[in-house]
Design a protein around this motif. Structure first.
Motif, PDB file in Angstrom:
ATOM      1  N   ILE A 130      38.865  42.885  18.797  1.00  0.00           N
ATOM      2  CA  ILE A 130      38.075  43.031  20.021  1.00  0.00           C
ATOM      3  C   ILE A 130      38.801  43.947  20.991  1.00  0.00           C
ATOM      4  CG2 ILE A 130      37.064  41.782  21.974  1.00  0.00           C
ATOM      5  CD1 ILE A 130      37.329  39.224  20.251  1.00  0.00           C
ATOM      6  N   LEU A 132      38.577  44.930  24.366  1.00  0.00           N
ATOM      7  CA  LEU A 132      38.093  44.828  25.748  1.00  0.00           C
ATOM      8  C   LEU A 132      39.208  45.146  26.734  1.00  0.00           C
ATOM      9  CD1 LEU A 132      35.959  41.534  25.509  1.00  0.00           C
ATOM     10  CD2 LEU A 132      35.137  43.884  25.488  1.00  0.00           C
ATOM     11  N   SER A 133      40.294  44.364  26.684  1.00  0.00           N
ATOM     12  CA  SER A 133      41.324  44.448  27.723  1.00  0.00           C
ATOM     13  C   SER A 133      42.026  45.799  27.746  1.00  0.00           C
ATOM     14  CB  SER A 133      42.369  43.352  27.502  1.00  0.00           C
ATOM     15  OG  SER A 133      41.756  42.095  27.489  1.00  0.00           O
ATOM     16  N   GLY A 138      41.556  43.473  32.645  1.00  0.00           N
ATOM     17  CA  GLY A 138      41.580  42.302  31.763  1.00  0.00           C
ATOM     18  C   GLY A 138      40.416  41.417  32.165  1.00  0.00           C
ATOM     19  N   SER A 139      40.627  40.645  33.226  1.00  0.00           N
ATOM     20  CA  SER A 139      39.536  39.815  33.749  1.00  0.00           C
ATOM     21  C   SER A 139      38.416  40.693  34.291  1.00  0.00           C
ATOM     22  CB  SER A 139      40.053  38.937  34.885  1.00  0.00           C
ATOM     23  OG  SER A 139      41.117  38.151  34.438  1.00  0.00           O
ATOM     24  N   ASP A 140      38.818  41.814  34.884  1.00  0.00           N
ATOM     25  CA  ASP A 140      37.822  42.682  35.520  1.00  0.00           C
ATOM     26  C   ASP A 140      37.410  43.788  34.547  1.00  0.00           C
ATOM     27  OD1 ASP A 140      36.212  43.965  37.268  1.00  0.00           O
ATOM     28  OD2 ASP A 140      37.838  44.821  38.484  1.00  0.00           O
ATOM     29  N   TRP A 163      46.561  43.886  24.356  1.00  0.00           N
ATOM     30  CA  TRP A 163      46.378  42.471  23.951  1.00  0.00           C
ATOM     31  C   TRP A 163      45.373  42.343  22.807  1.00  0.00           C
ATOM     32  CZ3 TRP A 163      50.438  41.330  26.230  1.00  0.00           C
ATOM     33  CH2 TRP A 163      50.663  41.545  27.585  1.00  0.00           C
ATOM     34  N   THR A 165      44.312  41.277  19.620  1.00  0.00           N
ATOM     35  CA  THR A 165      44.743  40.359  18.565  1.00  0.00           C
ATOM     36  C   THR A 165      44.367  40.926  17.200  1.00  0.00           C
ATOM     37  OG1 THR A 165      44.363  38.507  20.066  1.00  0.00           O
ATOM     38  CG2 THR A 165      44.538  37.979  17.727  1.00  0.00           C
ATOM     39  N   PHE A 215      49.502  40.226  18.961  1.00  0.00           N
ATOM     40  CA  PHE A 215      48.942  41.223  19.884  1.00  0.00           C
ATOM     41  C   PHE A 215      49.352  42.645  19.540  1.00  0.00           C
ATOM     42  CE2 PHE A 215      49.752  37.938  23.369  1.00  0.00           C
ATOM     43  CZ  PHE A 215      48.450  37.525  23.400  1.00  0.00           C
ATOM     44  N   SER A 357      48.961  30.044  26.965  1.00  0.00           N
ATOM     45  CA  SER A 357      48.072  31.199  26.736  1.00  0.00           C
ATOM     46  C   SER A 357      46.628  30.775  26.453  1.00  0.00           C
ATOM     47  CB  SER A 357      48.590  32.029  25.554  1.00  0.00           C
ATOM     48  OG  SER A 357      48.321  31.373  24.327  1.00  0.00           O
ATOM     49  N   LEU A 360      44.063  31.769  28.879  1.00  0.00           N
ATOM     50  CA  LEU A 360      43.914  33.214  29.152  1.00  0.00           C
ATOM     51  C   LEU A 360      42.947  33.838  28.156  1.00  0.00           C
ATOM     52  CD1 LEU A 360      47.647  34.256  29.700  1.00  0.00           C
ATOM     53  CD2 LEU A 360      45.930  33.776  31.430  1.00  0.00           C
ATOM     54  N   ARG A 361      43.136  33.541  26.857  1.00  0.00           N
ATOM     55  CA  ARG A 361      42.308  34.180  25.828  1.00  0.00           C
ATOM     56  C   ARG A 361      40.831  33.833  26.057  1.00  0.00           C
ATOM     57  NH1 ARG A 361      44.663  30.420  20.878  1.00  0.00           N
ATOM     58  NH2 ARG A 361      43.631  28.491  21.478  1.00  0.00           N
ATOM     59  N   GLY A 362      39.998  34.830  25.893  1.00  0.00           N
ATOM     60  CA  GLY A 362      38.551  34.597  26.069  1.00  0.00           C
ATOM     61  C   GLY A 362      38.119  34.513  27.526  1.00  0.00           C
ATOM     62  N   GLY A 363      39.012  34.842  28.454  1.00  0.00           N
ATOM     63  CA  GLY A 363      38.663  34.782  29.892  1.00  0.00           C
ATOM     64  C   GLY A 363      39.543  33.774  30.606  1.00  0.00           C
ATOM     65  N   THR A 364      40.153  34.175  31.716  1.00  0.00           N
ATOM     66  CA  THR A 364      41.114  33.274  32.374  1.00  0.00           C
ATOM     67  C   THR A 364      40.404  32.136  33.104  1.00  0.00           C
ATOM     68  OG1 THR A 364      41.112  34.514  34.443  1.00  0.00           O
ATOM     69  CG2 THR A 364      42.748  35.159  32.811  1.00  0.00           C
ATOM     70  N   GLU A 366      40.562  31.014  36.151  1.00  0.00           N
ATOM     71  CA  GLU A 366      39.968  31.280  37.476  1.00  0.00           C
ATOM     72  C   GLU A 366      38.601  31.946  37.321  1.00  0.00           C
ATOM     73  OE1 GLU A 366      43.000  31.971  36.524  1.00  0.00           O
ATOM     74  OE2 GLU A 366      44.314  30.863  37.882  1.00  0.00           O
TER      75      GLU A 366
HETATM   76  C1  LIG Z   1      46.115  34.650  22.957  1.00  0.00           C
HETATM   77  C2  LIG Z   1      45.371  35.801  23.589  1.00  0.00           C
HETATM   78  C3  LIG Z   1      44.583  36.605  22.791  1.00  0.00           C
HETATM   79  C4  LIG Z   1      43.910  37.709  23.349  1.00  0.00           C
HETATM   80  N1  LIG Z   1      43.182  38.518  22.529  1.00  0.00           N
HETATM   81  C5  LIG Z   1      42.542  39.580  23.060  1.00  0.00           C
HETATM   82  C6  LIG Z   1      41.799  40.459  22.215  1.00  0.00           C
HETATM   83  O1  LIG Z   1      41.767  40.296  20.996  1.00  0.00           O
HETATM   84  N2  LIG Z   1      41.162  41.524  22.765  1.00  0.00           N
HETATM   85  C7  LIG Z   1      41.183  41.756  24.109  1.00  0.00           C
HETATM   86  O2  LIG Z   1      40.539  42.707  24.554  1.00  0.00           O
HETATM   87  N3  LIG Z   1      41.894  40.954  24.949  1.00  0.00           N
HETATM   88  C8  LIG Z   1      42.574  39.875  24.448  1.00  0.00           C
HETATM   89  N4  LIG Z   1      43.308  39.060  25.276  1.00  0.00           N
HETATM   90  C9  LIG Z   1      43.421  39.425  26.677  1.00  0.00           C
HETATM   91  C10 LIG Z   1      42.691  38.478  27.583  1.00  0.00           C
HETATM   92  O3  LIG Z   1      41.310  38.524  27.392  1.00  0.00           O
HETATM   93  C11 LIG Z   1      43.136  38.879  29.000  1.00  0.00           C
HETATM   94  O4  LIG Z   1      44.511  38.524  29.071  1.00  0.00           O
HETATM   95  C12 LIG Z   1      42.388  38.146  30.053  1.00  0.00           C
HETATM   96  O5  LIG Z   1      41.068  38.614  30.088  1.00  0.00           O
HETATM   97  C13 LIG Z   1      43.057  38.294  31.422  1.00  0.00           C
HETATM   98  O6  LIG Z   1      43.310  39.626  31.736  1.00  0.00           O
HETATM   99  P1  LIG Z   1      44.738  40.091  32.309  1.00  0.00           P
HETATM  100  O7  LIG Z   1      45.793  39.546  31.391  1.00  0.00           O
HETATM  101  O8  LIG Z   1      44.671  41.580  32.520  1.00  0.00           O
HETATM  102  O9  LIG Z   1      44.925  39.361  33.695  1.00  0.00           O
HETATM  103  P2  LIG Z   1      44.324  39.805  35.080  1.00  0.00           P
HETATM  104  O10 LIG Z   1      42.886  40.129  34.934  1.00  0.00           O
HETATM  105  O11 LIG Z   1      45.217  40.839  35.685  1.00  0.00           O
HETATM  106  O12 LIG Z   1      44.451  38.465  35.896  1.00  0.00           O
HETATM  107  C14 LIG Z   1      45.683  38.020  36.480  1.00  0.00           C
HETATM  108  C15 LIG Z   1      45.406  36.729  37.246  1.00  0.00           C
HETATM  109  O13 LIG Z   1      44.438  36.959  38.298  1.00  0.00           O
HETATM  110  C16 LIG Z   1      43.352  36.048  38.155  1.00  0.00           C
HETATM  111  N5  LIG Z   1      42.086  36.691  38.513  1.00  0.00           N
HETATM  112  C17 LIG Z   1      41.631  37.875  38.052  1.00  0.00           C
HETATM  113  N6  LIG Z   1      40.396  38.127  38.546  1.00  0.00           N
HETATM  114  C18 LIG Z   1      40.062  37.066  39.321  1.00  0.00           C
HETATM  115  C19 LIG Z   1      38.895  36.697  40.078  1.00  0.00           C
HETATM  116  N7  LIG Z   1      37.821  37.496  40.144  1.00  0.00           N
HETATM  117  N8  LIG Z   1      38.912  35.518  40.733  1.00  0.00           N
HETATM  118  C20 LIG Z   1      39.988  34.692  40.672  1.00  0.00           C
HETATM  119  N9  LIG Z   1      41.121  34.985  39.981  1.00  0.00           N
HETATM  120  C21 LIG Z   1      41.146  36.141  39.299  1.00  0.00           C
HETATM  121  C22 LIG Z   1      43.328  35.694  36.679  1.00  0.00           C
HETATM  122  O14 LIG Z   1      42.707  34.483  36.420  1.00  0.00           O
HETATM  123  C23 LIG Z   1      44.822  35.625  36.355  1.00  0.00           C
HETATM  124  O15 LIG Z   1      45.369  34.387  36.692  1.00  0.00           O
HETATM  125  C24 LIG Z   1      44.005  37.972  24.748  1.00  0.00           C
HETATM  126  C25 LIG Z   1      44.807  37.145  25.555  1.00  0.00           C
HETATM  127  C26 LIG Z   1      45.489  36.087  24.986  1.00  0.00           C
HETATM  128  C27 LIG Z   1      46.372  35.251  25.886  1.00  0.00           C
END
Ligand SMILES: Cc1cc2nc3c(=O)[nH]c(=O)nc-3n(C[C@H](O)[C@H](O)[C@H](O)COP(=O)(O)OP(=O)(O)OC[C@H]3O[C@@H](n4cnc5c(N)ncnc54)[C@H](O)[C@@H]3O)c2cc1C
Length: 379
Positions: A130, A132-133, A138-140, A163, A165, A215, A357, A360-364, A366
């Protein structure tokens, strides 16, 4: 959403026979992996196991038979996934392709794409990851910057994913990319299905703190892919990704990652357990049973063609909380040292390191709570 509407989980056919057949198959095919590996089974890569599972008809179950699928009901697939995870079967190789890439290609892909990719997915031989990130998204996800420009020869992709996987073990990546120059936020995004051996792609490992290589970072350096790499409609990537995330958030994997620890605790407790251990086993079992009902109800709603985005988010959030708390709760009632090499102690150590973790995976957490709050009319 006023409350969590419980849908009846009512798969067609003889479900007890389906469970019994699969359990018998697993007895013959289950590799004797270490308990730590079995606990992390939806990340455990075993191509031989995936191929055998595909040949037995347990992958691509909901895909149409004309694409090599099983034409089965989604709730039959749910039962199979539950059995596989409960047994700690190494399903990591085909996991993402079976769970979301295959269904997405079926829903949005062209006939040519379906014929090209779905049979390999159903055989357990074609693996996907996948994309996406990104470092700044990541979240955004609306902040995605990786771009693809349409040229006479095809799409030219530039940018970086992170990230990802299993990218080092996959054949294709389904990448969310910006296809309209100058577009902002969730407009102008599209999904491209890219073969990972295309020139210009560099995959670099990211080693996690347990020392595992799951990752990766992926760099796209002016990568040229055919026009036919576009999945679905140009500019509709946001809508398609949201549908994909619905498939990712409410399955039995949301409460069946740490369950091996509960089983190991029960085994270690024996017939005359310490009262605190017995009480914890009771509590964890009751919580897991409740999560299972919520997850099955959400699966039933998905199978009925509805979009239970909020319910799926509730299952993910409660399942993650359960799985993250479990290692600490077990640690509080058992006496084990850091160098103890009993199964229970080794598994506990591994999950204390890995479980943060899970939310975090699949959407954090928050972000998931934000979706739930919106669904409840609170924001
Ligand atoms: C085990 C694992 C497997 C993964 N596999 C994949 C994969 O296969 N493909 C892929 O694309 N990604 C993958 N990811 C990435 C994962 O989807 C992202 O880590 C996740 O979406 C968060 O993005 P970020 O790490 O950039 O954190 P950020 O988006 O930078 O967030 C940092 C912090 O800010 C908070 N935050 C962010 N936005 C908001 C908001 N609007 N309101 C409140 N709080 C907020 C978050 O909750 C978090 O605590 C994986 C992650 C893990 C841990």
């Amino acid at each position: 959403m006023q409350g969590f509407a419980l849908y009846p989980f009512d798969p067609p056919g003889d479900i007890l026979a389906l469970r019994a057949d699969l359990r018998a198959w697993l007895t013959d095919h289950q590799p004797q992996g270490d308990i730590v590996e079995r606990a992390n089974c939806w990340a455990s890569f075993d191509a031989g196991f995936s191929r055998a599972l595909g040949a037995a008809g347990y992958i691509g179950m909901t895909l149409p038979a004309r694409y090599g699928g099983g034409d089965r009901h989604p709730l039959e697939r749910y039962v199979v996934i539950e059995e596989l995870l409960a047994a700690g079967a190494p399903v990591g190789a085909h996991w993402i392709a079976d769970r979301q890439t295959g269904p997405l290609i079926l829903r949005y892909g062209s006939e040519e794409q379906r014929q090209r990719y779905l049979p390999g997915i159903a055989k357990g031989e074609l693996y996907a990851c996948i994309g996406l990130s990104e470092p700044g998204a990541g979240s955004d996800l609306a902040a995605v910057r990786t771009s693809a420009r349409e040229t006479a020869e095809g799409w030219r992709i530039k940018g970086q994913k992170i990230w990802t996987t299993g990218a080092h073990l996959s054949h294709v990546i389904l990448a969310l990319v910006r296809t309209e120059e100058g577009s902002e936020r969730n407009a102008g995004l599209s999904q491209l299905l890219v073969d990972l051996d295309t020139p210009g792609i560099t995959i670099r490992p990211i080693i996690d703190m347990a020392g595992n290589h799951d990752f990766n970072e992926i760099f796209f350096d002016d990568v040229l892919v055919p026009h036919g790499a576009l999945i679905g409609t140009r500019g509709e990537g946001w809508k398609q990704v949201t549908a994909e995330l619905g498939l990712e958030r409410s399955g039995p994997e949301r409460y069946l990652s740490s369950h091996a620890l509960l089983a190991a605790l029960i085994d270690a407790a024996g017939c005359d357990p310490d009262p605190a251990v017995a009480a914890l086993i009771g509590e964890l079992t009751a919580e897991m049973w409740t999560l299972r009902q919520l997850s099955m109800s959400t699966a039933a709603k998905l199978a009925a063609g509805e979009d239970p985005m909020v319910e799926a988010s509730v299952v993910k959030e409660l399942g993650n909380a359960f799985e993250q708390d479990m290692p600490r709760r077990v640690q509080a009632v058992i006496d084990c040292g850091w160098d103890d090499d009993a199964d229970l102690a080794r598994l506990l150590r591994a999950l204390l390191i890995a479980s943060p973790s899970f939310s975090l995976r699949g959407g954090t957490r928050e972000v998931i709570r934000g979706i739930i709050a919106r669904g409840l009319g609170l924001r």
